[in-house]
Write an enzyme that holds these catalytic residues in place. Structure first.
Site, PDB file in Angstrom:
ATOM      1  N   TYR A   1     -13.056  13.295  -5.498  1.00 23.70           N
ATOM      2  CA  TYR A   1     -12.368  12.665  -6.740  1.00 23.70           C
ATOM      3  C   TYR A   1     -11.528  13.691  -7.256  1.00 23.70           C
ATOM      4  O   TYR A   1     -10.070  13.299  -7.854  1.00 23.70           O
ATOM      5  CB  TYR A   1     -12.438  11.256  -7.348  1.00 23.70           C
ATOM      6  CG  TYR A   1     -12.344  11.008  -9.118  1.00 23.70           C
ATOM      7  CD1 TYR A   1     -10.868   9.990  -9.016  1.00 23.70           C
ATOM      8  CD2 TYR A   1     -12.580  11.083 -10.227  1.00 23.70           C
ATOM      9  CE1 TYR A   1     -10.351   9.760 -10.021  1.00 23.70           C
ATOM     10  CE2 TYR A   1     -11.442  10.860 -11.322  1.00 23.70           C
ATOM     11  CZ  TYR A   1     -10.612  10.916 -11.014  1.00 23.70           C
ATOM     12  OH  TYR A   1      -9.600   9.735 -12.067  1.00 23.70           O
TER      13      TYR A   1
ATOM     14  N   ASP B   1       0.685  -0.999  -0.193  1.00 25.03           N
ATOM     15  CA  ASP B   1       0.051  -0.189  -0.031  1.00 25.03           C
ATOM     16  C   ASP B   1       0.642   1.334  -0.087  1.00 25.03           C
ATOM     17  O   ASP B   1       1.751   1.393   0.705  1.00 25.03           O
ATOM     18  CB  ASP B   1      -0.467  -0.120   1.577  1.00 25.03           C
ATOM     19  CG  ASP B   1      -2.017   1.169   1.003  1.00 25.03           C
ATOM     20  OD1 ASP B   1      -1.587   1.961   1.394  1.00 25.03           O
ATOM     21  OD2 ASP B   1      -3.216   0.540   0.733  1.00 25.03           O
TER      22      ASP B   1
ATOM     23  N   LYS C   1      -7.485  14.276  -7.645  1.00 25.90           N
ATOM     24  CA  LYS C   1      -6.159  14.487  -9.231  1.00 25.90           C
ATOM     25  C   LYS C   1      -5.357  15.998  -9.516  1.00 25.90           C
ATOM     26  O   LYS C   1      -4.185  15.886  -9.581  1.00 25.90           O
ATOM     27  CB  LYS C   1      -7.106  14.353 -10.586  1.00 25.90           C
ATOM     28  CG  LYS C   1      -7.682  12.511 -10.523  1.00 25.90           C
ATOM     29  CD  LYS C   1      -6.497  12.023 -10.314  1.00 25.90           C
ATOM     30  CE  LYS C   1      -6.499  10.532 -10.321  1.00 25.90           C
ATOM     31  NZ  LYS C   1      -5.274   9.808 -10.633  1.00 25.90           N
TER      32      LYS C   1
ATOM     33  N   SER D   1      -6.603  13.308 -15.221  1.00 28.95           N
ATOM     34  CA  SER D   1      -7.848  12.819 -15.025  1.00 28.95           C
ATOM     35  C   SER D   1      -8.646  14.070 -16.077  1.00 28.95           C
ATOM     36  O   SER D   1      -7.537  15.864 -16.010  1.00 28.95           O
ATOM     37  CB  SER D   1      -8.838  12.565 -13.892  1.00 28.95           C
ATOM     38  OG  SER D   1     -10.219  12.826 -14.680  1.00 28.95           O
TER      39      SER D   1
ATOM     40  N   ASP E   1     -22.561  16.330 -14.248  1.00 22.47           N
ATOM     41  CA  ASP E   1     -22.605  15.915 -15.013  1.00 22.47           C
ATOM     42  C   ASP E   1     -22.493  16.878 -15.937  1.00 22.47           C
ATOM     43  O   ASP E   1     -23.302  17.837 -16.141  1.00 22.47           O
ATOM     44  CB  ASP E   1     -22.908  14.791 -15.449  1.00 22.47           C
ATOM     45  CG  ASP E   1     -22.320  13.721 -15.455  1.00 22.47           C
ATOM     46  OD1 ASP E   1     -22.090  13.679 -14.587  1.00 22.47           O
ATOM     47  OD2 ASP E   1     -23.766  12.478 -14.693  1.00 22.47           O
TER      48      ASP E   1
END
Length: 337
Positions: A149, A58, A153, A124, A295
């Protein structure tokens, strides 16, 4: 060269290990199998005819990281390890910040300690937020990220930029992915997440193989050609080959550089469903549901910088992606998953 791959058993990591070995690199790898399967490591060996040196570890465990660097001469790191489900990140944000951000800090500290200063980071397109125009270029403003998330990044990108400012001897490539789909043409490697899938491709495949009754389409009233969201889907093998090119580039110069890895072509959800119907010869039932918060209408890359710097461009189209993903699921189902 000796390349350390973090998150090596994952969807993109495993395909990249294959591409690296086929390109003549020596691969050292680790994974904690949080969202991947242990048999992936043997499948990489079967595909390449070559074993990689693997550690179950890990990245938040600094002793394990130091052990890996002490036991191996590492020239460059490709950093995939991290939690990646948008919905899950909203439910358990602290876990995402701890694993993704703190884990990356542990990795960077260990790299620094052992004199390894080349890293390719798996970023991303989420770092762009809602783009003002399309296609998306690397110099577009960053931010406006709608979930933990994506924020991890962006935070890691900022950390890496700050690291380079503090020490210009680092070579850092920030690879901003769009929407990886597909599978290795052999069918041995594919997207096979633990638990309930979050990406659209495994959910479509679940419908095709009778795991679910229909695919949920979140919104059909977007400002797009057919009302459904448009995304830049890229074959995972093209993406893997992009990492090999990025390693070659990183090992010839210092600096920090962001590069999009996409096709430059946007496909709608309905077009993706139709492509899977053509690949499988089966009809895919769907149900229209309300849009999900955050979205956006459309998102696709300008990939010209990758061609200019790396000599890389995506070679596979949507039919290749859907065919390979479907064939790989056939094999997976035959194996009993």
């Amino acid at each position: 060269m000796n390349i350390l791959v973090t998150g090596a058993a994952g969807f993109i990591g495993s395909h990249t290990c294959v591409s690296l070995i086929e390109a003549g690199h020596t691969v050292v790898a680790f994974d904690n199998f949080y969202n991947s399967k242990k048999n992936v490591i043997s499948k990489i060996g079967k595909l390449t005819g070559s074993s990689l040196r693997f550690y179950e570890a890990d990245m938040t465990d600094t002793a394990s990281l130091d052990k890996i660097f002490m036991e191996n001469k590492i020239d460059c790191v490709i950093h995939f390890a991290g939690y990646k489900a948008v919905g899950e990140s909203v439910r358990i944000p602290l876990s995402y910040y701890y694993n993704n951000v703190y884990g990356t800090l542990c990795l960077l500290e260990s790299m620094k300690k052992h004199g390894v200063k080349r890293i390719i980071f798996s970023s991303s397109a989420t770092v762009y937020g809602k783009p003002a125009s399309l296609p998306i270029k690397e110099d577009f403003p960053l931010g406006g990220v709608t979930n933990p998330y994506g924020r991890t990044k962006l935070m890691i990108e900022d950390i890496l930029r700050d690291l380079w400012i503090s020490d210009n001897s680092w070579s850092i490539i920030l690879l901003r992915y769009f929407n990886p789909v597909g599978a290795h043409e052999s069918g041995l490697l594919c997207e096979d997440p633990n638990g309930i899938p979050n990406n659209i491709t495994p959910r479509i495949l679940d419908v095709l193989f009778g795991k679910e009754q229909y695919i949920t389409v979140f919104g059909d009233d977007y400002d797009t050609k057919d009302g459904t969201g448009v995304r830049d889907y890229i074959h995972v093998c093209d993406l893997a080959e992009g990492h090999v090119k990025a390693v070659d580039y990183a090992c010839t110069r210092n600096g920090v550089c962001a590069v999009n890895l996409g096709t430059g072509v946007g496909y709608s959800v309905f077009e993706l469903i139709k492509a899977f119907e053509a690949a499988s010869g089966k009809e895919i039932p769907y149900k229209i549901c309300p849009r999900r918060a955050g979205d956006i209408d459309a998102c696709y890359a300008d990939p010209s910088k990758a061609l200019e710097l790396f000599g890389w461009k995506a070679e596979r189209g949507i039919s290749d992606m859907c065919r390979d993903a479907y064939n790989a699921r056939v094999i997976l189902e035959r194996e009993g998953r």
